[in-house]
Design an enzyme around this catalytic site. Sequence first.
Site, mmCIF file in Angstrom:
data_model
loop_
_atom_site.group_PDB
_atom_site.id
_atom_site.type_symbol
_atom_site.label_atom_id
_atom_site.label_comp_id
_atom_site.label_asym_id
_atom_site.label_seq_id
_atom_site.Cartn_x
_atom_site.Cartn_y
_atom_site.Cartn_z
ATOM 1 N N LEU A 147 3.481 -4.169 11.530
ATOM 2 C CA LEU A 147 2.616 -3.008 11.735
ATOM 3 C C LEU A 147 2.406 -2.263 10.428
ATOM 4 O O LEU A 147 3.310 -2.175 9.606
ATOM 5 C CB LEU A 147 3.237 -2.050 12.748
ATOM 6 C CG LEU A 147 3.249 -2.449 14.220
ATOM 7 C CD1 LEU A 147 3.882 -1.329 15.039
ATOM 8 C CD2 LEU A 147 1.853 -2.729 14.731
ATOM 9 N N LYS A 148 1.218 -1.711 10.245
ATOM 10 C CA LYS A 148 0.940 -0.839 9.103
ATOM 11 C C LYS A 148 0.965 0.603 9.602
ATOM 12 O O LYS A 148 0.031 1.092 10.214
ATOM 13 C CB LYS A 148 -0.425 -1.165 8.493
ATOM 14 C CG LYS A 148 -0.798 -0.256 7.330
ATOM 15 C CD LYS A 148 0.081 -0.527 6.128
ATOM 16 C CE LYS A 148 -0.327 0.360 4.953
ATOM 17 N NZ LYS A 148 0.115 1.764 5.132
#
Length: 1099
Positions: A147-148
């Site tokens: 995930l960013k």
Amino acid sequence: MQRRGSGNREQQWKPKSKPKSVTSASASVDEAVTTKLGGLSISEGQIWKPKSYGTVVGSNTTAATATATASTTTVDLQTEKRSVDLSKIFLKSNSIENFRVDNSTYSLAQIRATFYPKFENEKSDQEIRIRMIEMVSKGLATLEVSLKHSGSLFMYAGNEGGAYAKNSYGNIYTAVGVFVLGRMFREAWGSKAGEMQAQFNDFIERNRISISMELVTAVLGDHGQRPREDYAVVTAVTELGNGKPKFYSTPEVIAFCRKWRLPTNHVWLFSTRKSVTSFFAAYDLLYEEGTATSVCRALDEVADISVPGSKDHIKVQGEILEGLVARIVSHESSKHMEEVLKDHPPPPGDGAGIDLGSSLREICAANRSDEKQQIKALLRSVGSSFCSDHSDWCDSHSRNADRSVLSKFLQAHPADYSTAKLQEMMRLMKEKRFPAAFKCYHNFHKAESVSSDNLFYKMVIHVHSDSAFRRYQKEMRHKPGLWPLYRGFFLDVNLFKANKERVAEIAKSNNDVAGHVNNGTSTSTIDGLANEDANLMIKLKFLTYKLRTFLIRNGLSILFKDGPAAYKAYYLRQMKIWGTSAGKQRALSKMLDEWAVYIRRKCGNRQLSSAIYLSEAEPFLEQYAKRSPENQALIGSAGNLVRTEDFLAVVEGDEEGDLATEREPAPESLSPSVKNTIQKKAGLIVFFPGIPGCAKSALCRELLNTAGGLGDDRPVQSLMGDLIKGRYWPKIADERRKKPYSIILADKNAPNEEVWKQIENMCHSTRASAIPIIPDSEGTDSNPFALDALAVFMFRVLQRVNHPGNLDKSSPNAGYVMLMFYHLYDGKSRKYFEDELVERFGSLVKMPLLKPDRNPLPASLISVLEEGINLYNLHTKRHGRLESNKGSYTQEWTKWEKKLRDILSANAEYLNSIQVPFEFAVQQVLEQLRKIAKGDYTIPSTEKKKKLGTVIFAAVNLPVAEIKGLLDKLSGMNTNVEAFLKDKNMDDFLKKAHVTLAHKKSHGVTSLATYSLYLHREVPVELNALLFTDKMAALQAQLGSIDDEKIVSKNAWPHVTIWTGEGVPPKEANTLPQLLSEGKATVVEINPPITISGTVEFY
């Protein structure tokens, strides 16, 4: 992560002004220290002493209090001592100016903190995807996806090692980072937090480890959504050692974090062709509407391994997900990850229920006076067990020392291998004039060791532009021994004089430097992967995030300064670049136009700050989403706004469509961006990113005299740069304002991003579009123009006479000027050059230049051009932009200019023969320009932008002709079928034929994504019965296999719908088996069954 938005700039401490006179040496020292530390509450000659906040409760409170008191006393004594140490530095504040570099001078540099190198992919995103899938399919690698989180890069190397933001330290960003990290220790360890904080600091300092984190808070300015909690997740752990940094693999990062109870990110591993293909398809399907819940659920279903993060994005940040980061890792990663998860279970959280003291938001709210006051309160609250030394938050920067520290560092002998490699890197960056700064600061941690011949500094390598990373990567390909250029790059630098014994010791330890093998793992190789494969990485962002940050936040300045029309042009261009689907563009345009009216009415002429834009945008989006389910899907998530104004840190930034009766008519008109057309009511700027000799002036004359112009009624005018007095581009802007609907041919070379930015701004401010015209050339890895193109340009220039710009055969330095223009493009590959122009302006016209079947460039031409390029590099390295008739290479230039003319003249016949006829080139350019004006234009990017966000279902597409042939055959064999089909014109009803495999609404994104593995592959379909009623008819289907794997439809009854009555949707055909069982439908067996082959497709 670098913060975006003008309201989010990182600030440095500003010293108070010094008095005009000082009465004594002692007073001078005191005043210097007081000035440098002006923000940290100095009184009675002492530096401000932080309080120690204990972290122990319950039965251990008394002991904790005693420990805290002792700790505070120790810190106070250390702080008193440090006031003397710091004054020692400032007594020697001019030491660097008096420090002379001689044969006994050495430099020692150690990396203090760093993040991953920034690798720019040479290939398009689509090519990278294909390569990733290929590598995973062959068992060469695993795809890792994380995930960013939407925050800021924060790095921590211990109490002594320091805390760092992306390109700075000692400011509010790092103070917030230290506070959040310290608080997370309390949450994880409870009563043991103080002890574990001290152990952690000792461990990472002793082992020279740097921890990189994504710092997510509501106090440092708005991103896509204000987080519900202030937190951080570890993104990298780096062993700095005494050589090249070694970055931990993700399994190693998770093991490290679970040992110290640090927060980890959500990670997925894809190790099979099916899973990795399904991942990319799932992203494409979710791109336009994906939120954290839908994305994480889909990836959990298709991944081979899913490792949830210790911080749930949905709970701590919210539903708006910035994106995903996918990268190639070792094929052993899955095995390694399984071992780590087995050996390191998730740690407990012992801090639950314990009073952790004031939160970050409460502290910032209570200290709103200025940035320094907030820093002071945050560091005091952290406590001495985690942060006992606050000297990094003093204003240690001496600007006068910057240049001299760097130059003397590079002149001194390297004391070890690492220093030699870092010097090599810096010399290259300075020699090539990379856009980077080497900022130097006093290192207060080394105050006790400072002397006139022993100086200590911190150095920040601040890269200003991504182009520097691209150019540096090219240098690394030519010089494999170069160390990478890192993001977040901080060094400890020591300049010292060595006596004979120390010199001998250094020489002895460096005897093996030439054969030195770095003790760190190369960042450009991973377990035997080729360099270009080891660095394969792609960032995949979601539209629900980009509409907030790019379209709303980043568009504020355009909206308020240039008005709604310029803002509309901006957001339409952005959506076109992203490949946004037509329907989504229309929906977003409607919403953004309404937003523009709303916010301008509310704010008037006072621009909304980008740092708090969500204070207005979030309520607007929430109300807009409530109007319809379609609006809710468009926005993704809105509501539950976190108010930041009181605690913001002080920072100065028919769904299937087969049947004709079900098709909806196309809209009468599409937005300009959808049709890729130039707005007729807007103006147009045609410009030339080229080199003298590219025939732009001749082309402008032809375009100016072409009957009918670009096929519309807009007037065309040309402005030749060589005839314009004063600054050219402001003159173009003036003409645009005078004649807003005209077409301007900007007859001047536009060679770099600075000019392109001016043109972009001009387009926004005067409601115009711009089209770049470039000479068509193969280019090289480091220049968009190949040598044969350069040779033709030089040949043309040296045939000119009486040129208005005095660049013709009579110019004595024409060759030098041509090389100067050629080098303005240095460091840009042809692909980067074209992609950058397309990304900025949405279109690109190529002017034919050379015949494709030409003979190779003669050796004499190659030789003279390479000789000139080498001479140019020598000249500019020594003299910068000094003209060639000045400086130490004057004679060499004179000889080369003559040699160039002689060789070009000798090859005149060849140079004329390889050029396409000018009339043909003009005609090709004119056709391309008219296509763009009409809208019949395809963006010439190497990456085909998929619009899979609009995919509704997956199906096996069958040839309609064969289906109709089967129906004709059945009609001739069965009277019931003949009677049924008699009054139905199947040519009108049956336009397409397919067997539905999965539907997005009915079966979900993941089910749809699994068929991506078979996309465009052929599969046999057996048709064995016809079922019909007076309202509908369908063929019963049995799907075959692809690569021995059975293709299974998610539909309970696989079929081909061939007809429905008026008002009956095609999906009603699914009820035919039930109607048959009830005696309400007719069945005709097809015996033997007929097999027809089709292909798996997305619709």
